[in-house]
Design a protein around this motif. Sequence first.
Motif, PDB file in Angstrom:
ATOM      1  N   LEU A  67      54.790  67.887  44.796  1.00 18.72           N
ATOM      2  CA  LEU A  67      53.950  67.046  43.954  1.00 18.72           C
ATOM      3  C   LEU A  67      54.867  66.088  43.218  1.00 18.72           C
ATOM      4  O   LEU A  67      55.700  66.510  42.415  1.00 18.72           O
ATOM      5  N   ASP A  68      54.734  64.793  43.511  1.00 26.06           N
ATOM      6  CA  ASP A  68      55.639  63.828  42.888  1.00 26.06           C
ATOM      7  C   ASP A  68      55.069  63.306  41.572  1.00 26.06           C
ATOM      8  O   ASP A  68      54.001  63.710  41.128  1.00 26.06           O
ATOM      9  N   GLN A  72      51.063  62.554  43.936  1.00 23.19           N
ATOM     10  CA  GLN A  72      50.824  62.554  45.377  1.00 23.19           C
ATOM     11  C   GLN A  72      51.371  63.862  45.943  1.00 23.19           C
ATOM     12  O   GLN A  72      52.516  64.225  45.709  1.00 23.19           O
ATOM     13  N   LEU A  73      50.544  64.563  46.701  1.00 27.23           N
ATOM     14  CA  LEU A  73      50.917  65.857  47.262  1.00 27.23           C
ATOM     15  C   LEU A  73      51.380  65.670  48.698  1.00 27.23           C
ATOM     16  O   LEU A  73      50.795  64.897  49.457  1.00 27.23           O
ATOM     17  N   SER A  74      52.437  66.381  49.082  1.00 28.05           N
ATOM     18  CA  SER A  74      52.900  66.324  50.465  1.00 28.05           C
ATOM     19  C   SER A  74      53.058  67.737  50.999  1.00 28.05           C
ATOM     20  O   SER A  74      53.512  68.640  50.292  1.00 28.05           O
ATOM     21  N   TRP A  75      52.669  67.926  52.251  1.00 28.68           N
ATOM     22  CA  TRP A  75      52.729  69.209  52.957  1.00 28.68           C
ATOM     23  C   TRP A  75      53.829  69.079  54.004  1.00 28.68           C
ATOM     24  O   TRP A  75      53.681  68.358  54.977  1.00 28.68           O
ATOM     25  N   ASN A  76      54.930  69.761  53.812  1.00 34.89           N
ATOM     26  CA  ASN A  76      56.091  69.672  54.708  1.00 34.89           C
ATOM     27  C   ASN A  76      56.493  68.220  54.949  1.00 34.89           C
ATOM     28  O   ASN A  76      56.793  67.821  56.074  1.00 34.89           O
ATOM     29  N   GLY A  77      56.439  67.415  53.910  1.00 37.90           N
ATOM     30  CA  GLY A  77      56.861  66.020  53.992  1.00 37.90           C
ATOM     31  C   GLY A  77      55.765  65.049  54.393  1.00 37.90           C
ATOM     32  O   GLY A  77      55.966  63.844  54.355  1.00 37.90           O
ATOM     33  N   ALA A  81      45.769  64.725  50.857  1.00 42.30           N
ATOM     34  CA  ALA A  81      44.935  64.650  49.651  1.00 42.30           C
ATOM     35  C   ALA A  81      44.770  66.054  49.074  1.00 42.30           C
ATOM     36  O   ALA A  81      44.849  67.055  49.793  1.00 42.30           O
ATOM     37  N   MET A  82      44.539  66.120  47.781  1.00 43.43           N
ATOM     38  CA  MET A  82      44.370  67.410  47.109  1.00 43.43           C
ATOM     39  C   MET A  82      43.159  68.164  47.669  1.00 43.43           C
ATOM     40  O   MET A  82      43.155  69.383  47.746  1.00 43.43           O
ATOM     41  N   ALA A  83      42.129  67.423  48.115  1.00 47.04           N
ATOM     42  CA  ALA A  83      40.927  68.052  48.664  1.00 47.04           C
ATOM     43  C   ALA A  83      41.209  68.732  50.006  1.00 47.04           C
ATOM     44  O   ALA A  83      40.493  69.660  50.393  1.00 47.04           O
ATOM     45  N   GLU A  84      42.238  68.296  50.730  1.00 47.10           N
ATOM     46  CA  GLU A  84      42.573  68.885  52.028  1.00 47.10           C
ATOM     47  C   GLU A  84      43.435  70.142  51.892  1.00 47.10           C
ATOM     48  O   GLU A  84      43.633  70.863  52.884  1.00 47.10           O
ATOM     49  N   LEU A  85      43.937  70.411  50.703  1.00 45.56           N
ATOM     50  CA  LEU A  85      44.892  71.498  50.510  1.00 45.56           C
ATOM     51  C   LEU A  85      44.279  72.869  50.795  1.00 45.56           C
ATOM     52  O   LEU A  85      44.837  73.647  51.577  1.00 45.56           O
ATOM     53  N   LEU A  86      43.143  73.183  50.192  1.00 44.94           N
ATOM     54  CA  LEU A  86      42.541  74.498  50.371  1.00 44.94           C
ATOM     55  C   LEU A  86      42.168  74.759  51.829  1.00 44.94           C
ATOM     56  O   LEU A  86      42.501  75.834  52.354  1.00 44.94           O
ATOM     57  N   PRO A  87      41.504  73.841  52.539  1.00 45.21           N
ATOM     58  CA  PRO A  87      41.187  74.128  53.949  1.00 45.21           C
ATOM     59  C   PRO A  87      42.445  74.353  54.801  1.00 45.21           C
ATOM     60  O   PRO A  87      42.440  75.226  55.683  1.00 45.21           O
ATOM     61  N   LEU A 120      48.071  75.931  42.628  1.00 43.88           N
ATOM     62  CA  LEU A 120      48.078  77.386  42.457  1.00 43.88           C
ATOM     63  C   LEU A 120      46.690  77.990  42.639  1.00 43.88           C
ATOM     64  O   LEU A 120      46.548  79.074  43.203  1.00 43.88           O
ATOM     65  N   ALA A 121      45.655  77.298  42.193  1.00 48.51           N
ATOM     66  CA  ALA A 121      44.285  77.786  42.378  1.00 48.51           C
ATOM     67  C   ALA A 121      43.928  77.808  43.861  1.00 48.51           C
ATOM     68  O   ALA A 121      43.292  78.749  44.344  1.00 48.51           O
ATOM     69  N   ALA A 122      44.347  76.790  44.591  1.00 46.96           N
ATOM     70  CA  ALA A 122      44.082  76.756  46.038  1.00 46.96           C
ATOM     71  C   ALA A 122      44.851  77.875  46.740  1.00 46.96           C
ATOM     72  O   ALA A 122      44.322  78.511  47.666  1.00 46.96           O
TER      73      ALA A 122
END
Length: 135
Positions: A67-68, A72-77, A81-87, A120-122
Amino acid sequence: MAFSTAGRTGPLADINVTPLVDVMLVLLIIFIVTAPIVTRPIPLQLKQPTDRPLVQPEPPPPIALRLDASNQLSWNGTPIAMAELLPRMQEQASVHAGNLPELRIATDEGAEYEGLVKILAAAEAAGMQRVAFER
């Protein structure tokens, strides 16, 4: 019981230990009687030894979340989007059921706390069990 002063004048300064011995013997008998009542067996189900070796699967590669400062969130670089994190976490949890990957979370100093709380909630909702924090 007769006490002899044998030529002494004044009161006797010796301590009478007979009552002390009587009390100690009574306490000893009480402890001897009550000690077997206090001890009770505790049933345990211990693992039985086996001859076959334990096979531990190799852990999956860790998931690096960053999380910069602009939140902006990045998954392995790769930015997500934050909404895509939980799925995506739920998908990883179902793919690697029983052997979940380690979740490594890194944040910039300027990142908002709310973003970390959402991550953390996700992770909790997805059932991630191994979480590490990095700088």
